[in-house]
Design an enzyme around this catalytic site. Sequence first.
Site, PDB file in Angstrom:
ATOM      1  N   ARG A  24      33.208 -23.928  48.535  1.00  0.00           N
ATOM      2  CA  ARG A  24      32.303 -24.108  47.384  1.00  0.00           C
ATOM      3  C   ARG A  24      32.689 -23.214  46.212  1.00  0.00           C
ATOM      4  O   ARG A  24      31.819 -22.768  45.453  1.00  0.00           O
ATOM      5  CB  ARG A  24      30.839 -23.859  47.766  1.00  0.00           C
ATOM      6  CG  ARG A  24      30.255 -24.890  48.688  1.00  0.00           C
ATOM      7  CD  ARG A  24      29.731 -26.107  47.929  1.00  0.00           C
ATOM      8  NE  ARG A  24      29.422 -27.171  48.859  1.00  0.00           N
ATOM      9  CZ  ARG A  24      28.190 -27.483  49.259  1.00  0.00           C
ATOM     10  NH1 ARG A  24      27.159 -26.847  48.794  1.00  0.00           N
ATOM     11  NH2 ARG A  24      28.005 -28.466  50.098  1.00  0.00           N
ATOM     12  N   ARG A  28      27.571 -23.699  41.707  1.00  0.00           N
ATOM     13  CA  ARG A  28      26.505 -23.268  40.789  1.00  0.00           C
ATOM     14  C   ARG A  28      26.473 -21.777  40.485  1.00  0.00           C
ATOM     15  O   ARG A  28      25.791 -21.363  39.551  1.00  0.00           O
ATOM     16  CB  ARG A  28      25.149 -23.719  41.348  1.00  0.00           C
ATOM     17  CG  ARG A  28      24.909 -25.205  41.185  1.00  0.00           C
ATOM     18  CD  ARG A  28      23.825 -25.700  42.116  1.00  0.00           C
ATOM     19  NE  ARG A  28      24.289 -25.603  43.500  1.00  0.00           N
ATOM     20  CZ  ARG A  28      23.575 -25.987  44.553  1.00  0.00           C
ATOM     21  NH1 ARG A  28      22.359 -26.469  44.384  1.00  0.00           N
ATOM     22  NH2 ARG A  28      24.060 -25.886  45.763  1.00  0.00           N
ATOM     23  N   ARG A  37      28.457 -29.428  34.730  1.00  0.00           N
ATOM     24  CA  ARG A  37      27.527 -30.275  35.460  1.00  0.00           C
ATOM     25  C   ARG A  37      26.454 -30.809  34.516  1.00  0.00           C
ATOM     26  O   ARG A  37      26.073 -31.980  34.590  1.00  0.00           O
ATOM     27  CB  ARG A  37      26.887 -29.476  36.589  1.00  0.00           C
ATOM     28  CG  ARG A  37      26.061 -30.308  37.538  1.00  0.00           C
ATOM     29  CD  ARG A  37      25.489 -29.379  38.590  1.00  0.00           C
ATOM     30  NE  ARG A  37      24.678 -30.050  39.569  1.00  0.00           N
ATOM     31  CZ  ARG A  37      23.486 -30.566  39.332  1.00  0.00           C
ATOM     32  NH1 ARG A  37      22.978 -30.518  38.127  1.00  0.00           N
ATOM     33  NH2 ARG A  37      22.812 -31.150  40.298  1.00  0.00           N
ATOM     34  N   ASP A  74      32.436 -34.760  47.378  1.00  0.00           N
ATOM     35  CA  ASP A  74      31.436 -34.432  48.398  1.00  0.00           C
ATOM     36  C   ASP A  74      31.713 -35.265  49.638  1.00  0.00           C
ATOM     37  O   ASP A  74      32.232 -36.384  49.544  1.00  0.00           O
ATOM     38  CB  ASP A  74      30.016 -34.699  47.889  1.00  0.00           C
ATOM     39  CG  ASP A  74      28.985 -33.988  48.754  1.00  0.00           C
ATOM     40  OD1 ASP A  74      28.728 -32.795  48.513  1.00  0.00           O
ATOM     41  OD2 ASP A  74      28.473 -34.613  49.701  1.00  0.00           O
ATOM     42  N   TYR A 151      24.104 -37.413  58.604  1.00  0.00           N
ATOM     43  CA  TYR A 151      23.455 -37.737  57.320  1.00  0.00           C
ATOM     44  C   TYR A 151      23.153 -39.232  57.223  1.00  0.00           C
ATOM     45  O   TYR A 151      22.115 -39.637  56.693  1.00  0.00           O
ATOM     46  CB  TYR A 151      24.336 -37.300  56.138  1.00  0.00           C
ATOM     47  CG  TYR A 151      24.365 -35.801  55.950  1.00  0.00           C
ATOM     48  CD1 TYR A 151      23.385 -35.155  55.199  1.00  0.00           C
ATOM     49  CD2 TYR A 151      25.350 -35.012  56.540  1.00  0.00           C
ATOM     50  CE1 TYR A 151      23.396 -33.773  55.037  1.00  0.00           C
ATOM     51  CE2 TYR A 151      25.377 -33.635  56.384  1.00  0.00           C
ATOM     52  CZ  TYR A 151      24.391 -33.021  55.634  1.00  0.00           C
ATOM     53  OH  TYR A 151      24.392 -31.669  55.481  1.00  0.00           O
TER      54      TYR A 151
HETATM   55  O1  CP3 Z   1      34.066 -26.445  48.199  1.00  0.00           O
HETATM   56  C1  CP3 Z   1      34.223 -26.933  47.065  1.00  0.00           C
HETATM   57  O2  CP3 Z   1      34.184 -26.254  46.019  1.00  0.00           O
HETATM   58  C2  CP3 Z   1      34.578 -28.405  46.944  1.00  0.00           C
HETATM   59  C3  CP3 Z   1      33.505 -29.326  46.782  1.00  0.00           C
HETATM   60  C4  CP3 Z   1      32.533 -29.582  47.915  1.00  0.00           C
HETATM   61  C5  CP3 Z   1      31.166 -29.870  47.673  1.00  0.00           C
HETATM   62  N1  CP3 Z   1      30.596 -30.234  48.865  1.00  0.00           N
HETATM   63  C6  CP3 Z   1      30.514 -29.821  46.370  1.00  0.00           C
HETATM   64  C7  CP3 Z   1      29.043 -29.768  46.289  1.00  0.00           C
HETATM   65  C8  CP3 Z   1      32.743 -29.697  49.292  1.00  0.00           C
HETATM   66  C9  CP3 Z   1      33.997 -29.432  50.095  1.00  0.00           C
HETATM   67  C10 CP3 Z   1      31.508 -30.130  49.871  1.00  0.00           C
HETATM   68  C11 CP3 Z   1      31.338 -30.423  51.304  1.00  0.00           C
HETATM   69  C12 CP3 Z   1      30.005 -30.751  51.812  1.00  0.00           C
HETATM   70  N2  CP3 Z   1      29.039 -31.488  51.219  1.00  0.00           N
HETATM   71  C13 CP3 Z   1      29.578 -30.440  53.114  1.00  0.00           C
HETATM   72  C14 CP3 Z   1      30.393 -29.748  54.168  1.00  0.00           C
HETATM   73  C15 CP3 Z   1      30.513 -28.284  53.937  1.00  0.00           C
HETATM   74  C16 CP3 Z   1      29.274 -27.508  54.161  1.00  0.00           C
HETATM   75  O3  CP3 Z   1      28.741 -26.980  53.156  1.00  0.00           O
HETATM   76  O4  CP3 Z   1      28.834 -27.406  55.320  1.00  0.00           O
HETATM   77  C17 CP3 Z   1      28.275 -30.954  53.267  1.00  0.00           C
HETATM   78  C18 CP3 Z   1      27.400 -30.813  54.483  1.00  0.00           C
HETATM   79  C19 CP3 Z   1      27.945 -31.634  52.059  1.00  0.00           C
HETATM   80  C20 CP3 Z   1      26.707 -32.396  51.749  1.00  0.00           C
HETATM   81  C21 CP3 Z   1      25.978 -31.815  50.623  1.00  0.00           C
HETATM   82  N3  CP3 Z   1      26.404 -31.833  49.316  1.00  0.00           N
HETATM   83  C22 CP3 Z   1      24.749 -31.126  50.659  1.00  0.00           C
HETATM   84  C23 CP3 Z   1      23.942 -30.870  51.927  1.00  0.00           C
HETATM   85  C24 CP3 Z   1      24.444 -30.753  49.355  1.00  0.00           C
HETATM   86  C25 CP3 Z   1      23.181 -30.111  48.869  1.00  0.00           C
HETATM   87  C26 CP3 Z   1      23.111 -28.683  49.267  1.00  0.00           C
HETATM   88  C27 CP3 Z   1      23.380 -27.818  48.087  1.00  0.00           C
HETATM   89  O5  CP3 Z   1      24.209 -26.890  48.208  1.00  0.00           O
HETATM   90  O6  CP3 Z   1      22.735 -28.058  47.041  1.00  0.00           O
HETATM   91  C28 CP3 Z   1      25.517 -31.159  48.532  1.00  0.00           C
HETATM   92  C29 CP3 Z   1      25.636 -30.941  47.083  1.00  0.00           C
HETATM   93  C30 CP3 Z   1      26.884 -30.251  46.592  1.00  0.00           C
HETATM   94  N4  CP3 Z   1      28.155 -30.533  47.003  1.00  0.00           N
HETATM   95  C31 CP3 Z   1      26.939 -29.265  45.586  1.00  0.00           C
HETATM   96  C32 CP3 Z   1      28.298 -28.961  45.382  1.00  0.00           C
HETATM   97  C33 CP3 Z   1      28.893 -28.006  44.378  1.00  0.00           C
HETATM   98  C34 CP3 Z   1      25.753 -28.726  44.809  1.00  0.00           C
HETATM   99  C35 CP3 Z   1      25.297 -29.821  43.893  1.00  0.00           C
HETATM  100  C36 CP3 Z   1      24.872 -29.365  42.528  1.00  0.00           C
HETATM  101  O7  CP3 Z   1      25.719 -29.032  41.674  1.00  0.00           O
HETATM  102  O8  CP3 Z   1      23.659 -29.402  42.318  1.00  0.00           O
END
Ligand code: CP3
Length: 343
Positions: A24, A28, A37, A74, A151
């Site tokens: 990540r 944010r 964003r 994602d 999911y």
């Molecule tokens: O790591 C990186 O910088 C690359 C991008 C990336 C994102 N999600 C961006 C993201 C990667 C590799 C993921 C993987 C991901 N997504 C996983 C597996 C890794 C882990 O964290 O266990 C999972 C389970 C998801 C599903 C997902 N996406 C969830 C549950 C959420 C909401 C939770 C949260 O953190 O808000 C997301 C949203 C998400 N994916 C964000 C980002 C930067 C936040 C969204 C935003 O900008 O509001």
Amino acid sequence: MTEKTILRALKGEILPAPPIWMMRQAGRYLPEYRATRAQAGDFLTLCYTPDLAAEVTLQPIRRFGFDAAILFADILLLPQALGADLWFTAGEGPRLSTIATLRDVDGLKPVAAIHETLAPVYETVRILARELPAETTLIGFAGAPWTVATYMIAGRGTPDQAPAHALKAADRTTFQALIDRITEGTIEYLSMQVQAGAEVVKLFDSWAGSLRGQDFQDFAVEPARRIIAALKARHPGLPVIAFPREGGAGYIGFARATGADCVALDNSVTPEWGAANVQTDGCVQGNLDPAHMVTGGVALDGAVRHVVRAFSKGPHIFNLGHGITPDADPENVARMIAVVRGG
Ligand code: CP3
């Protein structure tokens, strides 16, 4: 030109300081991410707009000089490409339409149709392959089938993955059909990322820790093995990182059983345990507690040195044990990198 440090570590080389990137890392906690964003309007538009997705991928590289960039996308884009409805509600995380029956699985789009939806992701990869610094490795990724299935079945994130466990127990045929469809989709999705310029791919199995006994073999190990075998057949020499998060004892032998070149460790295990039980099979990635990115200070320095020292006798890529959180301080990220690189 000497080979990129991440690729050298993935081949088993022990480097003077471990290469580093961070889960990540585009997110944010960075003001420039929040600005892009906001420009995109919402998270999914950001994922599907190649110029903006490439921009946020590059932001942490410019700011910190990480050794790898991870594609901004994602794990839930694949279910969407397979026909699931997907939306993000502010503060609540992802929501999807649900899978409950074999008819629901059969109603998903054929795997060959995913590229229609995912084409912008491949374009993001192409932009990044052109624009990244010569020393930075480009990592593509997908969710592992079990995590993606949790999911798709629940329609949202769940603390214990209970709906997926229930379907697995009640209707194995439907559950296995869903796992198979995701597995096949993941092979095609990652293969296209590699064709577009991803040099490494990572499989995120965030909920592997809730699979017990034979289930861990059947739904964490076996789908990863299938995906990795297919990818390596098509792209000889492609390095793969597997992350069966909170796999515990399941981490032991995971690289051998799946063909992964590197196993990413979460911070539920100590680095000493990881070195003794997992690094014996090759490269490991991890595993600093992400809380240190919030709290910093001398405790951060000590914890970073501890991780580096514990893994220093084998191939290692430094990372957090899970994603950095939105409340983290970018100063602590810079400090972590400086300490890893010998500061
Ligand atoms: O790591 C990186 O910088 C690359 C991008 C990336 C994102 N999600 C961006 C993201 C990667 C590799 C993921 C993987 C991901 N997504 C996983 C597996 C890794 C882990 O964290 O266990 C999972 C389970 C998801 C599903 C997902 N996406 C969830 C549950 C959420 C909401 C939770 C949260 O953190 O808000 C997301 C949203 C998400 N994916 C964000 C980002 C930067 C936040 C969204 C935003 O900008 O509001």
